[in-house]
Design a protein around this motif. Structure first.
Motif, PDB file in Angstrom:
ATOM      1  N   ARG A  79     -51.316  41.693  54.696  1.00 49.11           N
ATOM      2  CA  ARG A  79     -50.938  42.990  54.125  1.00 49.11           C
ATOM      3  C   ARG A  79     -52.065  44.008  54.293  1.00 49.11           C
ATOM      4  O   ARG A  79     -51.867  45.126  54.741  1.00 49.11           O
ATOM      5  N   VAL A  96     -38.288  35.903  63.525  1.00 49.17           N
ATOM      6  CA  VAL A  96     -37.325  35.068  62.808  1.00 49.17           C
ATOM      7  C   VAL A  96     -36.109  34.908  63.729  1.00 49.17           C
ATOM      8  O   VAL A  96     -35.310  35.820  63.883  1.00 49.17           O
ATOM      9  N   CYS A  98     -33.285  33.391  63.684  1.00 42.10           N
ATOM     10  CA  CYS A  98     -31.900  33.452  63.249  1.00 42.10           C
ATOM     11  C   CYS A  98     -31.509  34.843  62.742  1.00 42.10           C
ATOM     12  O   CYS A  98     -30.417  35.020  62.204  1.00 42.10           O
ATOM     13  N   ARG A  99     -32.381  35.839  62.909  1.00 42.03           N
ATOM     14  CA  ARG A  99     -32.034  37.208  62.511  1.00 42.03           C
ATOM     15  C   ARG A  99     -31.961  38.106  63.741  1.00 42.03           C
ATOM     16  O   ARG A  99     -32.513  37.792  64.791  1.00 42.03           O
ATOM     17  N   LEU A 107     -39.105  43.892  60.061  1.00 42.65           N
ATOM     18  CA  LEU A 107     -39.450  42.839  59.081  1.00 42.65           C
ATOM     19  C   LEU A 107     -40.644  43.253  58.216  1.00 42.65           C
ATOM     20  O   LEU A 107     -41.709  43.598  58.715  1.00 42.65           O
ATOM     21  N   PHE A 116     -32.784  50.377  46.852  1.00 41.97           N
ATOM     22  CA  PHE A 116     -32.328  49.015  46.635  1.00 41.97           C
ATOM     23  C   PHE A 116     -31.698  48.395  47.875  1.00 41.97           C
ATOM     24  O   PHE A 116     -31.887  47.224  48.159  1.00 41.97           O
ATOM     25  N   PHE A 117     -30.957  49.198  48.606  1.00 46.00           N
ATOM     26  CA  PHE A 117     -30.188  48.653  49.722  1.00 46.00           C
ATOM     27  C   PHE A 117     -30.914  48.870  51.038  1.00 46.00           C
ATOM     28  O   PHE A 117     -31.347  49.977  51.346  1.00 46.00           O
ATOM     29  N   VAL A 118     -31.028  47.805  51.816  1.00 41.31           N
ATOM     30  CA  VAL A 118     -31.637  47.921  53.135  1.00 41.31           C
ATOM     31  C   VAL A 118     -30.738  48.788  54.004  1.00 41.31           C
ATOM     32  O   VAL A 118     -29.528  48.581  54.070  1.00 41.31           O
TER      33      VAL A 118
ATOM     34  N   ILE B 181     -24.051  41.064  47.540  1.00 42.97           N
ATOM     35  CA  ILE B 181     -24.846  42.261  47.818  1.00 42.97           C
ATOM     36  C   ILE B 181     -26.331  41.900  47.907  1.00 42.97           C
ATOM     37  O   ILE B 181     -27.026  42.319  48.838  1.00 42.97           O
ATOM     38  N   LEU B 182     -26.789  41.089  46.966  1.00 42.91           N
ATOM     39  CA  LEU B 182     -28.206  40.691  46.973  1.00 42.91           C
ATOM     40  C   LEU B 182     -28.594  40.031  48.290  1.00 42.91           C
ATOM     41  O   LEU B 182     -29.604  40.363  48.896  1.00 42.91           O
ATOM     42  N   LYS B 185     -27.556  42.718  51.508  1.00 44.61           N
ATOM     43  CA  LYS B 185     -27.870  44.148  51.559  1.00 44.61           C
ATOM     44  C   LYS B 185     -29.234  44.522  51.004  1.00 44.61           C
ATOM     45  O   LYS B 185     -29.625  45.678  51.093  1.00 44.61           O
ATOM     46  N   THR B 186     -29.928  43.580  50.382  1.00 39.15           N
ATOM     47  CA  THR B 186     -31.202  43.972  49.767  1.00 39.15           C
ATOM     48  C   THR B 186     -32.377  43.287  50.459  1.00 39.15           C
ATOM     49  O   THR B 186     -32.211  42.289  51.149  1.00 39.15           O
ATOM     50  N   LYS B 187     -33.552  43.850  50.226  1.00 38.43           N
ATOM     51  CA  LYS B 187     -34.775  43.256  50.767  1.00 38.43           C
ATOM     52  C   LYS B 187     -34.912  41.813  50.298  1.00 38.43           C
ATOM     53  O   LYS B 187     -35.322  40.949  51.055  1.00 38.43           O
ATOM     54  N   TYR B 190     -32.843  39.734  52.449  1.00 37.55           N
ATOM     55  CA  TYR B 190     -33.431  39.688  53.788  1.00 37.55           C
ATOM     56  C   TYR B 190     -34.606  38.717  53.808  1.00 37.55           C
ATOM     57  O   TYR B 190     -34.770  37.934  54.742  1.00 37.55           O
ATOM     58  N   TYR B 191     -35.425  38.782  52.750  1.00 39.60           N
ATOM     59  CA  TYR B 191     -36.615  37.927  52.728  1.00 39.60           C
ATOM     60  C   TYR B 191     -36.241  36.476  52.428  1.00 39.60           C
ATOM     61  O   TYR B 191     -36.919  35.554  52.874  1.00 39.60           O
ATOM     62  N   LEU B 193     -33.619  34.977  53.608  1.00 41.80           N
ATOM     63  CA  LEU B 193     -33.239  34.420  54.910  1.00 41.80           C
ATOM     64  C   LEU B 193     -34.446  34.293  55.835  1.00 41.80           C
ATOM     65  O   LEU B 193     -34.557  33.325  56.590  1.00 41.80           O
ATOM     66  N   ALA B 194     -35.350  35.264  55.764  1.00 38.40           N
ATOM     67  CA  ALA B 194     -36.537  35.205  56.621  1.00 38.40           C
ATOM     68  C   ALA B 194     -37.439  34.025  56.212  1.00 38.40           C
ATOM     69  O   ALA B 194     -38.027  33.368  57.062  1.00 38.40           O
ATOM     70  N   VAL B 207     -45.649  40.343  53.779  1.00 40.01           N
ATOM     71  CA  VAL B 207     -44.830  40.131  52.587  1.00 40.01           C
ATOM     72  C   VAL B 207     -45.435  39.001  51.745  1.00 40.01           C
ATOM     73  O   VAL B 207     -45.861  37.985  52.284  1.00 40.01           O
ATOM     74  N   GLY B 264     -32.476  29.965  56.731  1.00 40.18           N
ATOM     75  CA  GLY B 264     -32.336  31.097  57.639  1.00 40.18           C
ATOM     76  C   GLY B 264     -30.941  31.668  57.752  1.00 40.18           C
ATOM     77  O   GLY B 264     -30.754  32.804  58.139  1.00 40.18           O
ATOM     78  N   ARG B 265     -29.950  30.856  57.436  1.00 39.65           N
ATOM     79  CA  ARG B 265     -28.577  31.344  57.462  1.00 39.65           C
ATOM     80  C   ARG B 265     -27.927  31.007  56.137  1.00 39.65           C
ATOM     81  O   ARG B 265     -28.024  29.874  55.675  1.00 39.65           O
TER      82      ARG B 265
END
Lengths: 251, 322
Positions: A79, A96, A98-99, A107, A116-118, B181-182, B185-187, B190-191, B193-194, B207, B264-265
């Motif tokens: 960071r 990543v 699988c993304r 990322l 809140f929403f990406v 939604i969580l 659609k949200t960070k 996303y994290y 799954l990452a 992160v 991851g999925r």
């Protein structure tokens, strides 16, 4: 005159790193100037990747100092390194699989709507535009990174580093898996970055690349920077001699 | 031809489509086998029974998507329920008692998460340990006998209705929507799954991965605690042996729903559909007077098959990326 204008962006002083009984770095000194491409060369196991991982905050050095724009740090974390303007293209690419492409490029720095929403749509649009700007051949923006070819995956990793690149960009063998055309695109990109005033570190095994792009070359051997030379002063065979330890610094 | 089949098999929504087909076929078969199956009250019964499974599976879906696993959910379910029961018996108002019970469950999640993310302990063994610890607490605190009799306000959570709909169904529905939604659609999603896909890449992207990983275990424990709340309220009894082996059902539902066991999925919709498949199977077995134990057998088989499929898929991917 020209030389005096250049400020060191980053200075590494006597950095060491052990992994168990293996001394990966044995007191490394290195200086990286703004607006200059520095190549780091060396045999496998010379400590190149370990060194740049301490600069990107992935590894903590055991001792030594890293000075960035005049401030001294004992260690960095990913960071902090990013915040200080150090972006890295890792040898393993750190994607990543699988993304999708856009998610990978953004990322850790996803744009958000309503806090809140990406903002996926914006990510996809910007990723696509950016990849086109960089002349990178990406067939399908929604594809998972794992479905791409090695070269394309490297392209995504390079795009991510440059997209958010601050002041120092580190490339750890950025063209290793690329075809001729793709690597030509990436190399011209790296050259432009140097001209635009970024500090650039390029790790490469390819002497042609190194002499084509870099102003200075730091040679690493057995965990140390054994010499730093100006590209214009040496020939590729001099550098190879330095890497293998067969030759000494030409004066 | 083979390629096309493989592509369909690996498609993102393949599991969900398959589950819908299975539901349809099961529905048709069961309605022929039993005259009671195709009744509104039976359908409603399945929906009601499945709501707790869905809530548990959703917590598990997040954990498995992040590359982890949580075996402690059944014990957390019982333990949280008992904490709520004690709080209510001590005269604490219902909302506060519920909150205390859920927090007690989330504390187990916090312990799991910190040990797994900070000390890098194996999630399987860590949560196995807390499975035993939470169950032990539940048994010790109650001296292994259930606690009965709660205020009506609390029982409403388990058996009340809002209009024509049971409260547990409403709770499950709200959780499904929020979780969808969580995750997508949200960070945080996303994290999640990452983390499952490539934790080191996420860390290198700056992160604080350990915080996200810990929060995922807390979330999962919270789902288990909510499931505990519904279970206790529905039966008007806090049983220290409640939620015995629900983790297998939850894991089976999650992997059946297309969430990758290697992380991851993840799919919320898939997990929900899979809960319905398992719920309908349960229901069908009962209607046909076949012992419900067969359902456990089926869940175990699903987990093993999913493991084999994940392993084969990983091998194939490794071959691709050398």
């Amino acid at each position: 005159m020209e030389e005096e204008k250049k400020q060191p962006f980053l200075q590494v002083k006597n950095v060491t790193k052990r992994f168990g009984s293996v001394e990966a770095l044995r007191g490394v000194d290195l200086t990286v100037y703004t607006g200059e491409i520095l190549a780091i060369v060396g045999d496998n196991g010379a400590g190149k990747t370990t060194l740049i991982k301490t600069l990107s905050g992935v590894l903590r050095p055991d001792s030594g100092e890293i000075m960035i724009e005049g401030k001294i740090y004992k260690e960095l974390n990913p960071r902090l390194a990013l915040d200080l303007g150090i972006s890295t293209v890792y040898q393993d690419l750190s994607l990543v699989n699988c993304r999708d492409i856009a998610t990978n490029i953004f990322l850790g720095r996803e744009p958000v709507r309503h806090k809140f929403f990406v903002d996926k749509r914006r990510m996809v649009v910007e990723a696509q535009e950016f990849l086109q700007q960089l002349d990178m051949d990406i067939p399908e923006i929604h594809a998972e990174v794992g479905q791409l070819s090695g070269g394309q995956r490297q392209g995504v990793a390079v795009a991510r580093a440059i997209r958010f690149g601050g002041k120092l960009l580190i490339f750890d063998e950025p063209t290793a898996a690329m075809g001729v055309q793709e690597s030509a695109a990436v190399l011209s990109l790296i050259r432009q970055l140097g001209q635009k005033g970024y500090a650039v570190i390029l790790i490469s095994h390819n002497m042609y690349e190194v002499f084509e792009l870099a102003q200075h070359i730091s040679v690493m051997r057995q965990g140390k920077v054994v010499s730093t030379v100006s590209t214009s002063d040496v020939t590729p065979s001099d550098v190879v001699a330095l890497i293998t330890g067969a030759g000494e610094i030409p004066n | 031809m083979e390629r096309k089949l493989l592509k369909t098999l690996q498609s993102k929504h393949f599991s969900q489509i398959l589950l819908l087909l299975i539901l349809l076929v099961m529905g048709i078969v069961l309605s022929f086998l039993s005259p009671y199956f195709l009744t509104w009250s039976n359908f409603y019964n399945i929906l009601d029974q499945t709501s707790v499974d869905i809530i548990l599976a959703i917590g598990m879906a997040f954990v498995i998507s992040s590359g982890g696993i949580d075996l402690s959910i059944g014990s957390v379910l019982a333990y949280s329920g008992i904490m709520m029961a004690f709080a209510m018996k001590a005269g604490i108002p219902v909302p506060l008692a519920v909150a205390l019970g859920i927090l007690a469950g989330m504390f187990i999640g916090l312990c799991n998460g910190l040990l797994i993310s900070r000390l890098h302990l194996n999630p399987l063994v860590t949560t196995l340990g807390f499975m035993s610890i939470a169950r032990g607490f539940a048994l010790i605190l109650t001296n292994s006998s259930p606690i009965f009799g709660f205020p009506n306000a609390f029982k409403f959570i388990g058996s009340g209705r809002v209009g024509p709909v049971n409260v547990p169904i409403i709770i499950a529905l709200v959780i499904v929507i929020i979780s969808y939604i969580l995750l997508n659609k949200t960070k945080w999603g996303y994290y999640t799954l990452a983390l499952g896909g490539n934790e080191e890449a996420l860390r290198r992207a700056g992160v604080a991965t350990h915080k996200y990983r810990t929060s995922i275990y807390i979330f999962c424990a919270m789902m288990a605690a909510i499931a505990g709340m519904i279970t206790v309220a529905r039966l008007n009894s806090a049983d220290p042996l409640a939620g015995w082996m629900v983790e297998t059902d939850a894991i089976a539902a999650v992997v059946l729903g297309g969430t990758s066991l290697s992380g991851g999925r993840g799919s919320i919709v898939g997990a929900v559909l899979a809960c319905f498949v398992l719920g309908m199977l349960d229901n069908g077995l009962i209607l046909m007077a076949i012992p419900a134990y067969y359902q456990k057998l089926f869940c175990g088989l699903i987990i093993i098959i999913a493991l084999v499929a994940t392993e084969l898929r990983n091998r194939k991917e490794h071959r691709n990326f050398g």
